[in-house]
Design an enzyme around this catalytic site. Structure first.
Site, mmCIF file in Angstrom:
data_model
loop_
_atom_site.group_PDB
_atom_site.id
_atom_site.type_symbol
_atom_site.label_atom_id
_atom_site.label_comp_id
_atom_site.label_asym_id
_atom_site.label_seq_id
_atom_site.Cartn_x
_atom_site.Cartn_y
_atom_site.Cartn_z
ATOM 1 N N SER A 273 1.645 -5.574 -11.551
ATOM 2 C CA SER A 273 2.866 -5.154 -10.960
ATOM 3 C C SER A 273 2.990 -5.245 -9.341
ATOM 4 O O SER A 273 1.940 -5.107 -8.654
ATOM 5 C CB SER A 273 3.249 -3.662 -11.405
ATOM 6 O OG SER A 273 2.478 -2.800 -10.512
ATOM 7 N N ASP A 274 4.211 -5.428 -8.730
ATOM 8 C CA ASP A 274 4.092 -5.186 -7.463
ATOM 9 C C ASP A 274 4.112 -3.667 -7.407
ATOM 10 O O ASP A 274 4.536 -2.704 -8.263
ATOM 11 C CB ASP A 274 5.524 -5.591 -6.865
ATOM 12 C CG ASP A 274 5.285 -5.832 -5.201
ATOM 13 O OD1 ASP A 274 4.661 -5.385 -4.685
ATOM 14 O OD2 ASP A 274 6.330 -6.383 -4.490
ATOM 15 N N TRP A 275 3.935 -3.186 -6.216
ATOM 16 C CA TRP A 275 3.609 -1.671 -5.790
ATOM 17 C C TRP A 275 4.843 -0.885 -6.204
ATOM 18 O O TRP A 275 5.884 -0.919 -5.322
ATOM 19 C CB TRP A 275 2.846 -1.635 -4.460
ATOM 20 C CG TRP A 275 1.469 -1.779 -4.281
ATOM 21 C CD1 TRP A 275 0.535 -0.806 -4.075
ATOM 22 C CD2 TRP A 275 0.662 -2.883 -4.816
ATOM 23 N NE1 TRP A 275 -0.769 -1.524 -3.975
ATOM 24 C CE2 TRP A 275 -0.684 -2.655 -4.662
ATOM 25 C CE3 TRP A 275 1.051 -4.113 -5.438
ATOM 26 C CZ2 TRP A 275 -1.815 -3.552 -5.087
ATOM 27 C CZ3 TRP A 275 0.028 -4.939 -5.627
ATOM 28 C CH2 TRP A 275 -1.374 -4.584 -5.592
#
Ligand code: BGC
Length: 738
Positions: A273-275
Site C-alpha cells: 500500500s501507499d502509506w
C-alpha cells in the site's frame, strides 16, 4: 475445540501438533540444512519451504509493517527485519521509527540524483540504468531491501505537485525509461517499487478522489509504464496509489491488481500500500494487497493484522489468500538475497556523484537561444550577475517523500563561480520565496528593493543569469498539494523583465518540475534554460552547459503550453474534479496528443530541446522485417552533426495511423535513440518498431490490434520538428501480444 483453537490447528496443518508458535517440522529438517537456506534451489522451492515452516502469526507479521518503514524480523527462522526506503531520487534519510520525524542519525546521507522528470529529459536509457544502479548500491549500503521508486504517473496536468518525480506526459517515453532504471537497481540485489499504481495524477484530494477514465485511455496512457515495469523489467514490488478507481481504492482494487496486474500481466512480486492507503480489511485481503504500510493505527490493528486474522479465523477468507501474500513477500526477500548474504554496497562515492552529474548535464533543456548568446565564452566574459533565490537555494532535502539528506549540493552560484574563478560574479537575490508566505524563510520586507538591486547588478555585468522558477514549498513542486496556476510566484516575471531591460544579454534558468508561465517575458530574453531539480551536482552541470563544456541535449518530456487553458484537462474543466470524482474527459488526448488534435501551438513542444551544434537528417529508409520474432519495421535515418561542436541528438520516431477503425491521436512517439556526434560526424540511426508500435487497444476485443493499412512514420528532432517522413503499409491486421 474452541473455534479459535480449531482455526489454529487448521492453519498450522497436520505436521504442527504443538500449536501455532512452533515451527512445523518438514522433511528437510531431518536431512540437514533446510531447503530455504539452500542457494542452489530455485526461489519458488525455497519460498514454499519457508512458508511451510511459518506459523499463522508469523505469516501475518510478514504482510504488515512494524514501524514506518520496516516489517518484523522472525529470528527463529533467520528472517531479517526488512527495510524499505524512499525513493526515488536516492536513499532517503531514516525516518521514525514510529512517526514521521527524522531518526536523527548521522550516517544516513546519500547521493542526491536529479529528479525523475530530469532523468526523463535525458532520453538516455543508459543513464536510466546507471541511475537505478546507483540507488541500488546505496540502498544496499544503507541496509534497505526495497526502494520506493521509480514513480511513473503520467503528467496529465502541469499543476500536479509531484510531476517533478515522474517521467512526463508520454506513456512510451515513461515505459522506455522505467525498464533500465528497474533493471539497474534490481541487478544490485535491491527491489524496485514502481509507484503509484495507478491514476495518481494529481495531489488534490489524492487520498479519496475517484478517477473515471475509459478503458482504452487507461490501457494506452496510464498503464504502459507499469506494464513495462512488470513484463520487461520484472519489477519485484508495486505500490498502490492513494486515489480510487471505479469506486475502489487503488491499494485494494480488484480490477487493477487482481485482474490486470496479477492476472493479465502475471506479476509475481508483492503489492504494497501507499502509506495510509489501506482502508478495508476484506478488500485488502481479497483485492490484491500483499503488504500494508503506513496505516495510522497500532501495528497489530492494521487492516492486514488482527482484523485480517479474524477474517481467516472465521473462515470468511481462505487461508490460501494469506499464503499467497506471504509467498509474494518471501519471493522478494529471496530475490534480494535476504538469506544469502547480501553484499554490502557503496554510498556517496565519487562514481555515484559523477553519475548524478552526467544525468544533470544531459537533462538540461535549452529552450531558447537567440543570437547564440549561449554558450558563454569563459575567456571573454569578465563579469556575471547571478540573480535569484534559486541560484543559492538547495532543493534536495525537500519535496516530500523523495527528499534526500545529501552530503553536499552544488548550487548554480557555486557551479558558476567554481567554473570561472577569475570572472567577477555578483549575486543578487532579486526575489525571496519567503515573501510568498509559504516558507520558513524570513519574508522580504521589500521586494522592490530586491528587484532594484538585481537590476543594478545586472546593468553592471557583461551577462546576467537569472536563476528562478519554483521550489518544493507548499503549492509548488511538492507532495500533497498541486500548484494553483502556471505563474512564476511572487514578482519574478517582473524581475526578469526588468533585468533583461537593464542587460540584453540575459539568460533565464528555470528550476522547476515542469512548465511555468514564461509568456510575460520570453520575448525580451534571448536565452532560456530548463534545469529541473538537478540533484547534488546540479550547479556544476549547469555551469558546464552555460560555458559550453557540454552541449545541451535534453528534450522536454512534456509539452509547455502557452497558457494553462491550452492544456487538455484545463481546457475541458476536467481538473481537479468535483464531488469526489475527476473525469478524464480528454481521454487519449493527453499532452501533445491534445495540442495536435486541436491544432494548438504549444510554447515549447514535447521533445523540444536545442543544442549548441546542429543536426541534419537525411536518407530515411523504412526496412520491413523478415523474421517473425524481429521488428516489423526498422526506421533507418542518417543524422549528421553539421555544426562546430560535439553534441548529442535525440532522434524521435512518431507513428501516425492514416486510417483506423477507432479514432487515434494524430501521432504517437514509438521510438527514439540518443546519438552522440562529433562535428562533421554522421551516423545511421536504426530504430526498430515492433507490431506494438502500430497497435491501439480495442476495448471491445480486450486486446491490442495493429490494423492493416497505411502508416506515416515521422522522424524528427521534436514532436513539432519533423525532419523526415515516409509511409508504410501493414499488410494484414494482427492482434498484438504485449
Ligand atoms: C507517498 C509515497 C511514499 C510513501 C512513503 C507517501 O506519502 O505517496 O510515494 O513512498 O509516502 O514515504
Amino acid at each position: 475445540m474452541t473455534p479459535r483453537l480449531a482455526f489454529l490447528a487448521f492453519l498450522a496443518g497436520p505436521a504442527c501438533g504443538l500449536g501455532p508458535l512452533t515451527a512445523p517440522a518438514t522433511a528437510a529438517d531431518t536431512q540437514g540444512a533446510p531447503a530455504y537456506l539452500d542457494k542452489t534451489k530455485p526461489v519458488d522451492v525455497r519460498v514454499d519451504d519457508l512458508l511451510s515452516r511459518l506459523t499463522p502469526d508469523e505469516k501475518i507479521l510478514l504482510v504488515h509493517a512494524d514501524s514506518k518503514f520496516t516489517t518484523a524480523a522472525i529470528p527463529r527462522l533467520g528472517i531479517p527485519q526488512r527495510w524499505l526506503s524512499d525513493g526515488p531520487h536516492g536513499v532517503r534519510e531514516d525516518i521514525g521509527p514510529h512517526d514521521w520525524r527524522p531518526a536523527g542519525r548521522t550516517d544516513d546521507f546519500s547521493t542526491s540524483m536529479p529528479v525523475g522528470i530530469a532523468l526523463a529529459a535525458t532520453w538516455n536509457l543508459d543513464l536510466a540504468r546507471e541511475y537505478g544502479s546507483v540507488v541500488g548500491q546505496e540502498a544496499r549500503a544503507r541496509g534497505k531491501a526495497i526502494m520506493l521508486g521509480p514513480a511513473v504517473n503520467i503528467m496529465r496536468t502541469p499543476l500536479c505537485g509531484r510531476n517533478f518525480e515522474y517521467f512526463g506526459e508520454d506513456p512510451f517515453l515513461a515505459a522506455r525509461m522505467v525498464v533500465p532504471w528497474i533493471r539497474g537497481i534490481q541487478a544490485e540485489d535491491t527491489a524496485a517499487c514502481v509507484k503509484h499504481y495507478a491514476l495518481n495524477n494529481q495531489e488534490w484530494e489524492r487520498g479519496t478522489i475517484d478517477v473515471e477514465v475509459d478503458e482504452r485511455t487507461l490501457r494506452e496512457i496510464y498503464l504502459p509504464a507499469f506494464e513495462a515495469a512488470v513484463k520487461e523489467a520484472g519489477v519485484l514490488t508495486v505500490m498502490g496509489a492513494y486515489n480510487r478507481f471505479r469506486g475502489q481504492h487503488a491499494c485494494h482494487n480488484d480490477y487493477l491488481i487482481n485482474q490486470v496486474l496479477k492476472g493479465e500481466w502475471g506479476f509475481r512480486g508483492l503489492v504494497m500500500s501507499d502509506w495510509s492507503g489501506t482502508h478495508d480489511t476484506r478488500q485488502a485481503a481479497l483485492y490484491g494487497l500483499d503488504l500494508e504500510m503506513g496505516t495510522n493505527k497500532p501495528y497489530d490493528q492494521f487492516y492486514l493484522a488482527t482484523p485480517f486474522r479474524e477474517l481467516l479465523e472465521k473462515g470468511e477468507v481462505p487461508m490460501s489468500v494469506l499464503d499467497d501474500k506471504v509467498r509474494r513477500n518471501l519471493r522478494v526477500m529471496f530475490e534480494t538475497k535476504a538469506f544469502d548474504g547480501r553484499p554490502p554496497g557503496s554510498i556517496n562515492t565519487a562514481a555515484h556523484q559523477q553519475a548524478a552529474r552526467r544525468v544533470a548535464e544531459e537533462a538540461i533543456v535549452l529552450l531558447k537561444n537567440e543570437g547564440g548568446l549561449l554558450p558563454l565564452d569563459p575567456a571573454r566574459v569578465r563579469s556575471i550577475a547571478v540573480i535569484g533565490e534559486n541560484a543559492v537555494r538547495k532543493h534536495a532535502h525537500q519535496g516530500g517523500s523523495s527528499e534526500i539528506k545529501t552530503p553536499y549540493e552544488v548550487t548554480p552560484l557555486d557551479g558558476i563561480t567554481g567554473r570561472v574563478p577569475d570572472v567577477k560574479v555578483t549575486h543578487a537575490m532579486g526575489y525571496r520565496s519567503g515573501a510568498w508566505g509559504t516558507t520558513g524563510l524570513p519574508a522580504s520586507p521589500d521586494e522592490e528593493t530586491l528587484i532594484a538591486r538585481a537590476v543594478e547588478v545586472a546593468r553592471q555585468a557583461d551577462v546576467a543569469v537569472v536563476v528562478g522558477g519554483l521550489n518544493h514549498d507548499r503549492y509548488l513542486d511538492t507532495e500533497g498539494t498541486d500548484r494553483k496556476d502556471l505563474a512564476l510566484p511572487g514578482r519574478q516575471a517582473e524581475l526578469i523583465r526588468r533585468v533583461a531591460e537593464a542587460n540584453p544579454r540575459t539568460v533565464v534558468v528555470l528550476v522547476s518540475g515542469g512548465a511555468v508561465d514564461v509568456e510575460p517575458w520570453l520575448g525580451k530574453v534571448p536565452a532560456v534554460v530548463q534545469a529541473w531539480y538537478a540533484g547534488m551536482e546540479g550547479g556544476n552541470a549547469l555551469a558546464a552547459v552555460l560555458f559550453g563544456d557540454v552541449s545541451p541535449s535534453g528534450k522536454l518530456p512534456a509539452t509547455f503550453p502557452r497558457k494553462l487553458a491550452d492544456s487538455p484537462a484545463h481546457a475541458l474543466g476536467a481538473y481537479p474534479g468535483a464531488h469526489g470524482t475527476v473525469r478524464y474527459e480528454e481521454g487519449l488526448l493527453v499532452g501533445y496528443r491534445w495540442f495536435d488534435a486541436k491544432a494548438i501551438e504549444p510554447l515549447f513542444p514535447f521533445g523540444h530541446g536545442l543544442s549548441y551544434t546542429s543536426f541534419a537528417y537525411s536518407g530515411l529508409k523504412l526496412v520491413e522485417g523478415t523474421k517473425p520474432e524481429g521488428p516489423v519495421l526498422t526506421v533507418q535515418v542518417d543524422v549528421a552533426n553539421t555544426g562546430g561542436r560535439a553534441g548529442a541528438e535525440v532522434v524521435q520516431v512518431y507513428v501516425q495511423d492514416v486510417q483506423s477503425t477507432l479514432p487515434r491521436p494524430q501521432k504517437e512517439l514509438k521510438g527514439f535513440e540518443k546519438v552522440m556526434l562529433k562535428p562533421g560526424e554522421k551516423a545511421t540511426v536504426e530504430i526498430p518498431l515492433g507490431a506494438d508500435a502500430f497497435a491501439y487497444y480495442d476495448p471491445a476485443k480486450k486486446g491490442w490490434i495493429a490494423e492493416a493499412g497505411e502508416f506515416r512514420v515521422l522522424v524528427g528532432s521534436s514532436s513539432r520538428d519533423i525532419r523526415q517522413q515516409g509511409t508504410w503499409r501493414l499488410a494484414a491486421t494482427r492482434t498484438v501480444k504485449r
